[in-house]
Design an enzyme around this catalytic site. Structure first.
Site, PDB file in Angstrom:
ATOM      1  N   HIS A  67     -18.491 -13.974  15.134  1.00 41.12           N
ATOM      2  CA  HIS A  67     -19.730 -13.967  14.406  1.00 41.12           C
ATOM      3  C   HIS A  67     -20.851 -14.986  15.496  1.00 41.12           C
ATOM      4  CE1 HIS A  67     -18.166 -11.768  11.261  1.00 41.12           C
ATOM      5  NE2 HIS A  67     -19.416 -11.632  10.805  1.00 41.12           N
ATOM      6  N   LYS A 104     -13.597 -12.576   1.240  1.00 38.11           N
ATOM      7  CA  LYS A 104     -13.344 -13.131   0.003  1.00 38.11           C
ATOM      8  C   LYS A 104     -14.184 -14.413  -0.368  1.00 38.11           C
ATOM      9  CE  LYS A 104      -9.914 -16.628   0.884  1.00 38.11           C
ATOM     10  NZ  LYS A 104      -8.822 -17.255   0.677  1.00 38.11           N
TER      11      LYS A 104
END
Lengths: 347, 188
Positions: free
Chosen positions: B36, B100
């Site tokens: 990222h 999550k």
């Protein structure tokens, strides 16, 4: 004889008030072979030493097996509360769905003998030992066992050099694994292991009372407020439903260590101190009314258990230290028998 | 239980709502912190991510005779990608993120604007999720970032997730947070 006296003095404290054993450990270490089983014949040192040298010391194998079981099999007391949580959630909800996947994962990890979570966590050893014991020799063997268990895939390569980011040491390095030694009256050695993942460690918290923003004073009501605040803040992050280990009092360091040691207790026990036992029950009941639920999806089970210990504090300090353990509550323990073979499982 | 099959389509993503339980079959690409940041710094991905799903995961992968096998593959905490995720949606056309713990307002806005959803996998369920991975088809940037941080191209079958942030501005995480805080006020 003088050694015996020292040992007695040092073992009078209860589990709930344990401190770091390193401080208490005897400073004299004269024996290299320290893991011999202490037998009734221990006065005849030379005879025993000869015998032991001939037979293989199984400590390394015992620790590898301890690591394997800890990483792949949840102990019965934890499985029990997870099954109860699965039962409790309503059919057709995401909470029920999450619990059923957790249940399936526990079974699969056991049958495949593979880590139930890919984050095999901080490796925390808690060793209770008699007076005649060498910490250095134990650590040397345990480190070897950790490297071998990593090669076998029971542990992920999980120890990062904080400054360079390198992750090449097979879980060894400053602070890794983490060893906590305690001398006890028994003649046997007990080794407990906890594998605590990063997700749940990240949501641990330490509060200093009074806390003005939470309106939490220096009393049990204030303690309750900060614990519930930590549960609200942990939602969705620590892989719930989880278990809290808490220490009231101590300095900052001792408080956090004791909060982790609370997680070594059996889940079905309660504190011998009635006030703390009441608080433990109240926290679980209240947390499960918050509606956070498994994984933070909403639901009935937010907390599986809560264990609270207490240490003395300074007049000026009042800390509440909270360790959160995820549902993948990996802790196990062994008693070592002759030649350091596993003679008993502790959970 | 809904099913989402490869090739994934934007209109199917738009049809998903918070609370939907979904089984994903087809392709997904792992990507976590290093990737990222790499994309945020302006680098092009080594493989097109258009209409693909990114999985926040650092799997345990064994290499056996020119073959890779994933032995543990649960989700990692997603909130660390909050600064970057919306950009990856805008610039690289992803239509799903799996992780999550949920993500924040920037990502939620990105989901609505670019037509993307956040799927929540069950944290800690590394064995159940690894079993759903049928093959490892490729790996990118492994030399540069190491195995857990590499992009692993995976084929999965009935990979179980729950939609917790949809493309219409709804977040289960915001809702549960608000409700639990209100409940706490009553209990104090």
């Amino acid at each position: 004889m003088s050694k015996k006296k020292v040992a007695k003095k040092k073992t009078t404290k209860k589990i709930t008030t344990k401190k770091i054993a390193k401080k208490k450990a005897p400073k004299k270490r004269t024996k290299k072979k320290a893991f011999r089983k202490v037998t009734k014949k221990s006065t005849k040192k030379n005879v025993i030493r000869k015998k032991v040298n001939k037979q293989k010391d199984l400590l390394q194998d015992s620790i590898i097996e301890l690591i394997r079981q800890t990483s792949t099999i949840l102990p019965g007391d934890i499985q029990k509360v997870i099954l109860e949580a699965l039962e409790r959630e309503k059919e057709g909800t995401t909470a029920k769905y999450a619990m059923s996947i957790i249940d399936a994962n526990i079974k699969l990890a056991k049958s495949k003998s593979q880590p139930m979570c890919q984050d095999t966590g901080t490796i925390l050893f808690f060793i209770s030992h008699p007076a005649e014991f060498s910490e250095l020799a134990f650590m040397k063997t345990a480190n070897k066992a950790v490297v071998l268990a990593t090669k076998k895939g029971y542990l992920r390569q999980n120890s990062v050099d904080t400054l360079t980011g390198a992750n090449t040491t097979m879980n060894l390095g400053p602070g890794h694994p983490s060893f906590h030694f305690h001398e006890h009256k028994k003649k046997t050695i007990e080794v407990r292991l906890m594998l605590k993942g990063g997700g749940c460690e990240n949501v641990g918290a330490q509060y200093a009372l009074p806390n003005v923003s939470l309106d939490a004073g220096r009393d049990l009501d204030g303690v309750r407020k900060v614990i519930l605040d930590a549960i609200i803040k942990a939602q969705g992050k620590g892989c719930g439903p989880g278990v809290l280990g808490i220490c009231i009092g101590g300095d900052r360091g001792a408080g956090y260590i004791d909060s982790k040691e609370q997680l070594l207790r059996h889940l079905d026990d309660s504190s011998p101190n009635n006030t703390l036992a009441d608080l433990e029950r109240d926290i679980v009941n209240t947390a499960n009314k918050l509606g956070i639920g498994p994984m933070g999806f909403g639901g009935k089970t937010t907390l599986l258990a809560c264990k609270i210990g207490v240490l003395n504090r300074l007049p000026a300090s009042y800390f509440v230290s909270i360790s959160y353990m995820c549902w993948a509550y990996r802790r196990q323990g062994i008693t070592l028998g002759s030649h350091n073979k596993i003679s008993k499982w502790l959970y | 239980m809904k099913k989402l099959n490869f090739p994934f389509k934007r209109e199917e993503i738009r049809a998903l709502k918070v609370g939907d339980m979904v089984l994903i079959s087809g392709k997904m690409f792992t990507g976590r912190d290093a990737i990222h940041k790499y994309l945020h710094d302006g680098n092009m991905p080594p493989v097109s991510l258009q209409d693909q799903i990114i999985y926040h995961c650092g799997p345990v992968v064994l290499e056996e005779k020119n073959n890779y096998r994933v032995i543990a593959a649960g989700p990692t905490t997603s909130i660390r990608e909050e600064p970057y995720q919306w950009e990856v949606m805008r610039d690289h056309g992803i239509l799903g993120v799996i992780g999550k713990g949920g993500m924040g307002p920037k990502t939620l806005e990105g989901c609505a604007k670019y037509g993307c959803v956040y799927f929540h996998a069950i944290g800690g369920a590394a064995q159940v999720l690894a079993e759903k991975i049928k093959s490892v088809d490729n790996v990118y940037l492994k030399e540069k970032f190491g195995s857990p941080e590499a992009i692993w191209e995976l084929t999965v079958e009935e990979f179980p997730v729950v939609v917790t942030m949809d493309s219409h501005g709804n977040s289960l995480h915001e809702k549960v947070q608000a409700k639990s805080e209100a409940n706490l006020k009553e209990l104090l």
